[in-house]
Structure formats: C-alpha cells, structure tokens
Design an enzyme around this catalytic site. Structure first.
Site, PDB file in Angstrom:
ATOM      1  N   TYR A   6       2.836  -1.297 -35.615  1.00 10.90           N
ATOM      2  CA  TYR A   6       3.763  -0.240 -35.212  1.00 10.90           C
ATOM      3  C   TYR A   6       4.184  -0.554 -33.780  1.00 10.90           C
ATOM      4  O   TYR A   6       3.350  -0.491 -32.872  1.00 10.90           O
ATOM      5  CB  TYR A   6       3.082   1.130 -35.247  1.00 10.90           C
ATOM      6  CG  TYR A   6       2.824   1.692 -36.634  1.00 10.90           C
ATOM      7  CD1 TYR A   6       1.708   1.303 -37.373  1.00 10.90           C
ATOM      8  CD2 TYR A   6       3.698   2.628 -37.193  1.00 10.90           C
ATOM      9  CE1 TYR A   6       1.467   1.830 -38.639  1.00 10.90           C
ATOM     10  CE2 TYR A   6       3.461   3.158 -38.463  1.00 10.90           C
ATOM     11  CZ  TYR A   6       2.358   2.752 -39.182  1.00 10.90           C
ATOM     12  OH  TYR A   6       2.122   3.268 -40.427  1.00 10.90           O
TER      13      TYR A   6
ATOM     14  N   TYR B 201      -4.888   9.099 -39.884  1.00 11.77           N
ATOM     15  CA  TYR B 201      -4.207   8.022 -40.599  1.00 11.77           C
ATOM     16  C   TYR B 201      -4.917   7.693 -41.911  1.00 11.77           C
ATOM     17  O   TYR B 201      -4.274   7.558 -42.957  1.00 11.77           O
ATOM     18  CB  TYR B 201      -4.095   6.770 -39.718  1.00 11.77           C
ATOM     19  CG  TYR B 201      -3.047   5.798 -40.221  1.00 11.77           C
ATOM     20  CD1 TYR B 201      -1.787   5.725 -39.633  1.00 11.77           C
ATOM     21  CD2 TYR B 201      -3.311   4.961 -41.301  1.00 11.77           C
ATOM     22  CE1 TYR B 201      -0.815   4.852 -40.109  1.00 11.77           C
ATOM     23  CE2 TYR B 201      -2.350   4.095 -41.790  1.00 11.77           C
ATOM     24  CZ  TYR B 201      -1.106   4.043 -41.185  1.00 11.77           C
ATOM     25  OH  TYR B 201      -0.147   3.177 -41.670  1.00 11.77           O
TER      26      TYR B 201
ATOM     27  N   LYS C 284       2.474   9.314 -44.855  1.00  9.45           N
ATOM     28  CA  LYS C 284       1.798  10.451 -45.475  1.00  9.45           C
ATOM     29  C   LYS C 284       2.449  11.001 -46.746  1.00  9.45           C
ATOM     30  O   LYS C 284       1.801  11.728 -47.507  1.00  9.45           O
ATOM     31  CB  LYS C 284       1.714  11.621 -44.461  1.00  9.45           C
ATOM     32  CG  LYS C 284       0.716  11.386 -43.360  1.00  9.45           C
ATOM     33  CD  LYS C 284      -0.705  11.612 -43.848  1.00  9.45           C
ATOM     34  CE  LYS C 284      -1.747  11.120 -42.888  1.00  9.45           C
ATOM     35  NZ  LYS C 284      -2.432   9.896 -43.289  1.00  9.45           N
TER      36      LYS C 284
ATOM     37  N   HIS D  22      -7.026  -2.580 -45.529  1.00  5.05           N
ATOM     38  CA  HIS D  22      -6.876  -2.794 -44.088  1.00  5.05           C
ATOM     39  C   HIS D  22      -7.840  -1.891 -43.331  1.00  5.05           C
ATOM     40  O   HIS D  22      -7.918  -0.698 -43.610  1.00  5.05           O
ATOM     41  CB  HIS D  22      -5.448  -2.469 -43.637  1.00  5.05           C
ATOM     42  CG  HIS D  22      -4.458  -3.515 -44.047  1.00  5.05           C
ATOM     43  ND1 HIS D  22      -3.179  -3.553 -43.551  1.00  5.05           N
ATOM     44  CD2 HIS D  22      -4.563  -4.564 -44.892  1.00  5.05           C
ATOM     45  CE1 HIS D  22      -2.535  -4.577 -44.075  1.00  5.05           C
ATOM     46  NE2 HIS D  22      -3.355  -5.201 -44.905  1.00  5.05           N
TER      47      HIS D  22
ATOM     48  N   PRO E 292       8.452   8.999 -42.329  1.00  5.33           N
ATOM     49  CA  PRO E 292       7.476   8.043 -42.877  1.00  5.33           C
ATOM     50  C   PRO E 292       6.537   7.387 -41.855  1.00  5.33           C
ATOM     51  O   PRO E 292       5.647   6.636 -42.257  1.00  5.33           O
ATOM     52  CB  PRO E 292       8.357   6.979 -43.556  1.00  5.33           C
ATOM     53  CG  PRO E 292       9.696   7.113 -42.942  1.00  5.33           C
ATOM     54  CD  PRO E 292       9.834   8.522 -42.478  1.00  5.33           C
TER      55      PRO E 292
HETATM   56  P1  RFL Z   1       9.479  11.411 -55.879  1.00  5.45           P
HETATM   57  O1  RFL Z   1       8.804  10.091 -55.797  1.00  5.45           O
HETATM   58  O2  RFL Z   1      10.777  11.583 -55.194  1.00  5.45           O
HETATM   59  O3  RFL Z   1       9.652  11.710 -57.440  1.00  5.45           O
HETATM   60  C1  RFL Z   1      10.451  12.762 -57.912  1.00  5.45           C
HETATM   61  C2  RFL Z   1      11.003  12.359 -59.267  1.00  5.45           C
HETATM   62  O4  RFL Z   1      11.744  13.449 -59.815  1.00  5.45           O
HETATM   63  C3  RFL Z   1      12.928  12.938 -60.410  1.00  5.45           C
HETATM   64  N1  RFL Z   1      13.905  14.038 -60.472  1.00  5.45           N
HETATM   65  C4  RFL Z   1      14.197  14.710 -61.612  1.00  5.45           C
HETATM   66  N2  RFL Z   1      13.743  14.572 -62.860  1.00  5.45           N
HETATM   67  C5  RFL Z   1      14.240  15.420 -63.797  1.00  5.45           C
HETATM   68  N3  RFL Z   1      15.159  16.383 -63.528  1.00  5.45           N
HETATM   69  C6  RFL Z   1      15.649  16.546 -62.288  1.00  5.45           C
HETATM   70  N4  RFL Z   1      16.540  17.494 -62.011  1.00  5.45           N
HETATM   71  C7  RFL Z   1      15.155  15.680 -61.255  1.00  5.45           C
HETATM   72  N5  RFL Z   1      15.399  15.558 -59.923  1.00  5.45           N
HETATM   73  C8  RFL Z   1      14.639  14.567 -59.474  1.00  5.45           C
HETATM   74  C9  RFL Z   1      13.312  11.795 -59.491  1.00  5.45           C
HETATM   75  O5  RFL Z   1      14.185  10.878 -60.135  1.00  5.45           O
HETATM   76  C10 RFL Z   1      11.963  11.190 -59.163  1.00  5.45           C
HETATM   77  O6  RFL Z   1      11.596  10.180 -60.078  1.00  5.45           O
HETATM   78  O7  RFL Z   1       8.530  12.602 -55.400  1.00  5.45           O
HETATM   79  P2  RFL Z   1       6.934  12.762 -55.391  1.00  5.45           P
HETATM   80  O8  RFL Z   1       6.371  12.417 -56.740  1.00  5.45           O
HETATM   81  O9  RFL Z   1       6.682  14.069 -54.795  1.00  5.45           O
HETATM   82  O10 RFL Z   1       6.421  11.600 -54.430  1.00  5.45           O
HETATM   83  C11 RFL Z   1       6.715  11.629 -53.052  1.00  5.45           C
HETATM   84  C12 RFL Z   1       6.861  10.196 -52.526  1.00  5.45           C
HETATM   85  O11 RFL Z   1       7.785   9.486 -53.319  1.00  5.45           O
HETATM   86  C13 RFL Z   1       7.318  10.174 -51.060  1.00  5.45           C
HETATM   87  O12 RFL Z   1       6.696  11.195 -50.331  1.00  5.45           O
HETATM   88  C14 RFL Z   1       6.977   8.827 -50.377  1.00  5.45           C
HETATM   89  O13 RFL Z   1       7.738   7.777 -50.908  1.00  5.45           O
HETATM   90  C15 RFL Z   1       7.213   8.927 -48.882  1.00  5.45           C
HETATM   91  N6  RFL Z   1       6.958   7.665 -48.165  1.00  5.45           N
HETATM   92  C16 RFL Z   1       5.679   7.269 -47.866  1.00  5.45           C
HETATM   93  N7  RFL Z   1       4.627   7.986 -48.287  1.00  5.45           N
HETATM   94  C17 RFL Z   1       3.363   7.538 -48.061  1.00  5.45           C
HETATM   95  O14 RFL Z   1       2.405   8.209 -48.447  1.00  5.45           O
HETATM   96  N8  RFL Z   1       3.095   6.367 -47.410  1.00  5.45           N
HETATM   97  C18 RFL Z   1       4.097   5.583 -46.952  1.00  5.45           C
HETATM   98  O15 RFL Z   1       3.815   4.503 -46.440  1.00  5.45           O
HETATM   99  C19 RFL Z   1       5.448   6.046 -47.139  1.00  5.45           C
HETATM  100  N9  RFL Z   1       6.464   5.299 -46.724  1.00  5.45           N
HETATM  101  C20 RFL Z   1       8.027   6.841 -47.804  1.00  5.45           C
HETATM  102  C21 RFL Z   1       7.747   5.659 -47.060  1.00  5.45           C
HETATM  103  C22 RFL Z   1       9.322   7.131 -48.162  1.00  5.45           C
HETATM  104  C23 RFL Z   1      10.327   6.289 -47.776  1.00  5.45           C
HETATM  105  N10 RFL Z   1      11.620   6.613 -48.236  1.00  5.45           N
HETATM  106  C24 RFL Z   1      12.476   5.690 -48.879  1.00  5.45           C
HETATM  107  C25 RFL Z   1      11.979   7.997 -48.332  1.00  5.45           C
HETATM  108  C26 RFL Z   1       8.752   4.828 -46.653  1.00  5.45           C
HETATM  109  C27 RFL Z   1      10.047   5.148 -46.981  1.00  5.45           C
HETATM  110  C28 RFL Z   1      11.105   4.239 -46.473  1.00  5.45           C
HETATM  111  C1  PHB Z   2       5.410   0.706 -45.976  1.00  2.00           C
HETATM  112  O1  PHB Z   2       4.704  -0.306 -46.136  1.00  2.00           O
HETATM  113  O2  PHB Z   2       6.423   0.913 -46.683  1.00  2.00           O
HETATM  114  C2  PHB Z   2       5.086   1.665 -44.902  1.00  2.00           C
HETATM  115  C3  PHB Z   2       3.940   1.484 -44.159  1.00  2.00           C
HETATM  116  C4  PHB Z   2       3.631   2.382 -43.154  1.00  2.00           C
HETATM  117  C5  PHB Z   2       4.478   3.446 -42.901  1.00  2.00           C
HETATM  118  C6  PHB Z   2       5.610   3.638 -43.662  1.00  2.00           C
HETATM  119  C7  PHB Z   2       5.938   2.749 -44.677  1.00  2.00           C
HETATM  120  O3  PHB Z   2       4.171   4.308 -41.903  1.00  2.00           O
END
Ligand code: RFL
Ligand code: PHB
Length: 418
Positions: free
Chosen positions: A231, A412, A327, A102, A323
């Site tokens: 957005y 971004y 980031k 994009h 989110p």
């Molecule tokens: P994770 O992905 O949470 O992975 C951590 C892993 O550790 C495991 N764990 C354990 N394993 C062994 N022993 C234990 N005691 C443990 N405790 C936990 C867990 O099961 C898991 O598998 O962390 P990591 O690797 O630091 O990654 C971070 C990302 O997952 C997170 O920041 C993003 O998902 C945030 N986020 C977004 N980030 C973006 O860069 N772009 C986005 O568009 C974006 N959108 C989002 C998001 C997060 C969202 N939610 C659901 C929180 C949108 C949403 C809705």
């Molecule tokens: C997503 O596609 O899950 C998404 C995109 C942009 C955001 C957060 C989540 O800022």
C-alpha cells in the site's frame, strides 16, 4: 452445523393462490421454497450453501449469467475468520491449494517500506484468493448438492414482506414470468439491486460519504513486485500492488472520480505506477500484458435497518466500503454467517436471532466502515496540505509504534465473527 430438515407450515395451495397479487405479466408458480435469495454474489451463494447445511431449502435468483459472475474481477483478500469459515463448511480445498497466505503487508511512504507483521502482532494471517474463485467454488458446491441457482433472470420484484408469506416475481431465462413463494427473502443483490428499495423510505436510514477520487484497477500477466501487498502513499496519489497468483499481478492507482479507462492507456498506467511505487533503494515495476482494466468509485454507505419484516439484507445490498481496507466481501460473508443461524431458528419459531440480526450485523459493519475510511484517508492524496500532514503522521506512528501497528493488524486480519 446440523443437517436436520426444517419443516414449516406454508398453507394449502388454495391459500397460496389467494395470496397471489396482480402479477405484472402471465406468470406460472415455481415450486415454493423456504428462503428466496436474490443475487449470486459471495453473500447469496454462501447463504444458500450454509442454509443447505442447516437443512433449509433456498433458491438463488441471479440477473447475470454464470460465466459473468464467475469471471467478474473484484476483491482479493480473505480475512482470517472468512478463510476459517470457508474451511469449516467444506469450501476450503481449492483456497488452501492455490490461495496465497500472507503474514503481513507493506506500507510504503517517503520512498521506504514499513512492514506490518500480522503474525507477530496478532498471531493471524490473511489469504489472497480472488472473489471470482470464491464464487466458482460456491456455484460448484451448490450445483453438486442439488441447489437451485437460476441465472439470467430479469424484472425481479419483492412482494408482501410484511406478511408471513412473501413472494418474488421475476422473468426467467426463457422469458417466462414466474412467481416464487417463500417464507423469507434474503436481499443479497449488491449495491445496485432492488431489495433495499423494498424497505419503506420512511424506515430506511442511509448514511454515506463519497470521496473525490476513484481506483483504476488492472490485472496484468506479470509476477507481483513483492511477495506481500504494498500500500503506497505518494505525492502523486495512492498505489496498491496486489496479486492473484505468482504469475498474475493486481494493481490499483488513485485517479480522479470522473476519470475513465480511455484516459489511461497501458503505457500511462505503467509509467504512473513506476513513479508512485518508486523506492529509495531502486527497484522497478514489472511490466506485462494487461488482462483487465476498470475504474471503481469509492464510497462509504450504510443503510439501516438491515431487516424489514420477512426481508433480510446482506452484503453490498446494505453497505459499501471503499476497498482500501479489503473489507467488502468479508463483511458480506460475516452478514450471512449470522443469517445462516438466524433464519433456520426463525423458521422453527424462534425469532430472537432474526430480531437481533440488524443490530448485530451493523456493529461489525460500522467497525469495518471506520477502518476502511481510516485506511482510505491515510493513504490517498486529497490535495490539501493539512490532510497530507495528518496522513503522514499517522503512517509514521504505525511504522514506529507496536500499539498502533497492532490496531491496524487486528482490523485488517478481521475481528472474530459474532
Ligand atoms: P455482489 O458481489 O455485488 O453480488 C450481488 C449479485 O446480485 C446480482 N443482482 C441481482 N440478481 C437478481 N435480481 C436483481 N435485481 C439483481 N441485482 C443485482 C448481481 O448481478 C450480483 O451477482 O454483492 P455481495 O454478494 O454482497 O458481495 C460483496 C462484494 O462483491 C464486494 O463487497 C467486494 O467485491 C468489495 N471489494 C473487496 N472486498 C473485500 O473483502 N476485499 C477486497 O480486497 C475487496 N477489493 C472490492 C475490492 C470491490 C471492488 N470493486 C470493483 C467494487 C476491489 C474492488 C476494485
Ligand atoms: C485486491 O487484490 O483486489 C485488493 C487487495 C487489497 C485491497 C483491495 C483490493 O485493499
């Protein structure tokens, strides 16, 4: 990156068993490794892959099953430097085939779209590619390269991080207690993990902010409303229209912090989206089967330092952003790109990069914290009229000023990795 094998002195087996502190249950000792990684999210798996390329062994311990981590619906946007890094380290093939590039986003307010053109403003793009796809690619690469990823482990605990011989105890998928000796522990276990708790409370400084709203997210089998992300700020609250493919839409709605999915049957979600995404020149929200639904809390959180002795924290284990700026996963990847250079150097006896890790990582973390807070404040409804006018003024400024739009675009698409 070099593929040279790094060898280090870990002591004799007698010395290692002397270091054995009282394990909580009868434990056997698995083959020692150089870097023990807790968590198979994007941070832990990518670190393991990058260390392998640098000739450093690691073992990843994950509390969930492989199926679970590969299907967890989360982030969707890869910054420019993230996509570049994945390509550089041999993980770009599927991303480049099915990811969606994009060149901008739409800011929708007052019923009108205002495009922020990343390519024109900063000459860069983003890639829409689901986090679970990144995780699938990483697990496949680790297993192909003979990497060790243990799923379904429980009772993970970190020991002796202030010595040169830390270790982890855990219970494996068969219920057997295990001890994993290592030189370094990487805490990549997310916000609810155990690694951060190993940093003494007197040392760890936590700064955080909670928001009085949350995101209700759905994945729906319906073509996206528009070819780029929208957005939307609306008097009823924020809405985001994202996607996973030309057939699958990812949509989010601002809801109150204490609302549950039970309060949001599908019909109510579609009606609310139609209102919040309404534009002056008509157009409708495409409606289709809902494949996944969940509520995500909004939080800003930074724990520092990101290192204690031989324990290094990365990703959500150390910091959380709301989110809105997309980031979180990108920051996790930026952290491990630093660790992938710092840890091999440390194991070779050069501690400078490891000593600088926390400070270097936190500089980028705080930029992303600010940007995520800024996007969140500008796009969500707080119910306060003063906030409302500030947010609208900022949106109009971005829509009308190349300087303001360029700043948004630069943040971004992602500032270069250190
Ligand atoms: P994770 O992905 O949470 O992975 C951590 C892993 O550790 C495991 N764990 C354990 N394993 C062994 N022993 C234990 N005691 C443990 N405790 C936990 C867990 O099961 C898991 O598998 O962390 P990591 O690797 O630091 O990654 C971070 C990302 O997952 C997170 O920041 C993003 O998902 C945030 N986020 C977004 N980030 C973006 O860069 N772009 C986005 O568009 C974006 N959108 C989002 C998001 C997060 C969202 N939610 C659901 C929180 C949108 C949403 C809705
Ligand atoms: C997503 O596609 O899950 C998404 C995109 C942009 C955001 C957060 C989540 O800022």
């Amino acid at each position: 990156m070099s593929r040279e094998r790094v060898s280090i002195e870990r002591g004799t087996s007698e010395e290692r068993s002397e270091r054995w502190a009282q394990p909580t249950r009868r434990a056997s000792t698995v083959e020692p490794t150089q870097v023990a990684i807790i968590g198979a999210g994007p941070a832990g798996l990518l670190l393991s892959h990058l260390l392998h390329l640098a000739g450093v062994e690691s073992v990843v311990l994950e509390r969930r099953s492989r199926e679970y981590v590969e299907s967890r619906v989360r982030a969707g946007v890869l910054e420019h430097p993230t996509a570049e890094l994945l390509r550089e380290v041999g993980l770009g093939e599927r991303m480049d085939r099915v990811g969606l590039v994009h060149a901008g986003i739409e800011l929708r307010f007052d019923g009108v779209d205002h495009r922020v053109a990343f390519d024109e403003l900063v000459g860069k793009t983003i890639t829409v590619y689901g986090q679970q796809e990144v995780v699938k690619d990483l697990v496949a690469a680790r297993l192909r390269d003979g990497g060790q990823v243990e799923f379904d482990v429980t009772e993970t605990a970190v020991h002796d991080i202030d010595t040169d011989a830390p270790y982890i105890t855990y219970v494996d998928a068969h219920g057997a207690g295990q001890r994993l000796d290592c030189d370094v522990v990487a805490g990549c276990d997310g916000f609810h993990g155990i690694a951060r708790g190993a940093v003494p409370a007197a040392v760890l400084r936590v700064l955080d902010r909670t928001y009085p709203f949350a995101w209700l997210g759905i994945l729906a089998e319906v073509p996206p409303l528009h070819e780029e992300l929208i957005y939307a700020r609306h008097a009823l609250g924020f809405a985001l229209c994202s996607m996973r493919s030309p057939e699958i839409t990812r949509l989010y709605l601002q809801v109150d912090a204490d609302e549950t999915v039970e309060e949001w049957p599908d019909d109510r979600i579609w009606e609310e989206l139609a209102k919040r995404l309404a534009v002056d020149d008509g157009g409708t929200v495409n409606v289709g089967p809902v494949l996944d639904k969940g509520v995500t809390a909004m939080r800003s959180f930074v724990a520092a330092p990101m290192r204690q002795g031989r324990l290094f924290l990365a990703g959500d284990a150390a910091h959380i952003v709301p989110p809105t700026g997309a980031k979180g996963m990108n920051l996790a990847i930026a952290d491990v790109s630093l660790l992938a250079r710092a840890l091999p150097a440390l194991l070779r006896g050069s501690p400078d990069l490891a000593d600088a890790y926390s400070e270097t990582a936190l500089r980028r973390v705080w930029r992303a914290e600010h940007f995520s807070w800024f996007m969140t404040s500008m796009l969500h409804r707080t119910g306060d009229d003063f906030d409302e006018q500030l947010a609208l003024s900022q949106l109009r400024y971005i829509a009308g000023s190349t300087a303001a739009a360029t700043s948004l675009a630069e943040n971004y698409v992602g500032l270069p990795f250190a």
